[in-house]
Scaffold this active site. Structure first.
Site, PDB file in Angstrom:
ATOM      1  N   ARG A  18      21.603  -7.584   4.489  1.00 55.61           N
ATOM      2  CA  ARG A  18      22.785  -6.946   3.897  1.00 55.61           C
ATOM      3  C   ARG A  18      23.818  -8.022   3.591  1.00 55.61           C
ATOM      4  O   ARG A  18      23.923  -9.017   4.305  1.00 55.61           O
ATOM      5  CB  ARG A  18      23.401  -5.968   4.898  1.00 55.61           C
ATOM      6  N   HIS A  47       0.861  -1.176   0.000  1.00 53.06           N
ATOM      7  CA  HIS A  47       0.000   0.000   0.000  1.00 53.06           C
ATOM      8  C   HIS A  47       0.896   1.225   0.000  1.00 53.06           C
ATOM      9  O   HIS A  47       1.884   1.275   0.727  1.00 53.06           O
ATOM     10  CB  HIS A  47      -0.893   0.022   1.243  1.00 53.06           C
ATOM     11  N   LYS A  98      29.357 -11.585   3.533  1.00 50.06           N
ATOM     12  CA  LYS A  98      30.611 -12.080   2.964  1.00 50.06           C
ATOM     13  C   LYS A  98      30.302 -12.842   1.684  1.00 50.06           C
ATOM     14  O   LYS A  98      29.151 -13.220   1.443  1.00 50.06           O
ATOM     15  CB  LYS A  98      31.357 -12.964   3.959  1.00 50.06           C
TER      16      LYS A  98
END
Length: 160
Positions: free
Chosen positions: A149, A84, A152
């Site tokens: 994120r 939304h 490695k």
């Protein structure tokens, strides 16, 4: 006796449900889907060859979802392609913001991961359990967290 009969009926219903989803999606060869899979708009889903989708996964395919060959989608993964708009106050579902999701080849999406609209997960990426993927992830990396994120590089395959 009755519990065995109940289990057999439940198992039959689960297999019928998976057959229903499979018949409405574009599914490659050797795909393994576990019970509990839920799909919104299955005609928007394309699954490559030799993909495994764990139990209780949810694919909300208001926009296209593409899953590459040899990818593992673990238990309880949620893939969402619509949201939304934050600028709206009314909840008119017909005006959702929709963006496709692409998961590359040879990826591993850990248990309980949430993949949000518009995300591309690069080939060979691994996403750790419980992560929230809110932006594109590079190929051949191990990614985790909220938001996910890169941590490695993914180790290179060993010769067997």
């Amino acid at each position: 006796m009755f519990s065995n009969l109940g289990h057999r009926i439940f198992s039959w219903l689960e297999k019928r449900e998976l057959s229903y989803w499979r018949s409405r999606m574009r599914v490659g060869k050797g795909v393994d889907m576990k019970p509990g899979l839920r799909v919104t708009k299955p005609e928007q889903v394309t699954i490559g060859d030799y993909v495994s989708i764990g139990p209780d996964a949810i694919l909300q395919a208001h926009a296209p979802i593409t899953i590459g060959d040899y990818t593992l989608i673990s238990a309880g993964v949620l893939i969402v392609t619509a949201n939304h708009g934050l600028d709206r106050r009314e909840l008119d579902m017909r005006r959702d913001v929709q963006s496709p999701v692409r998961i590359g080849r040879s990826c591993w999406i850990g248990a309980g991961v949430v993949v949000l609209p518009g995300v591309t997960i690069g080939d060979g990426a691994v996403v750790g359990a419980g992560s929230v993927v809110s932006r594109d992830l590079p190929p051949e990396t191990i990614c985790l967290g909220v938001p996910a994120r890169p941590i490695k590089p993914r180790p290179k395959p060993r010769d067997v």
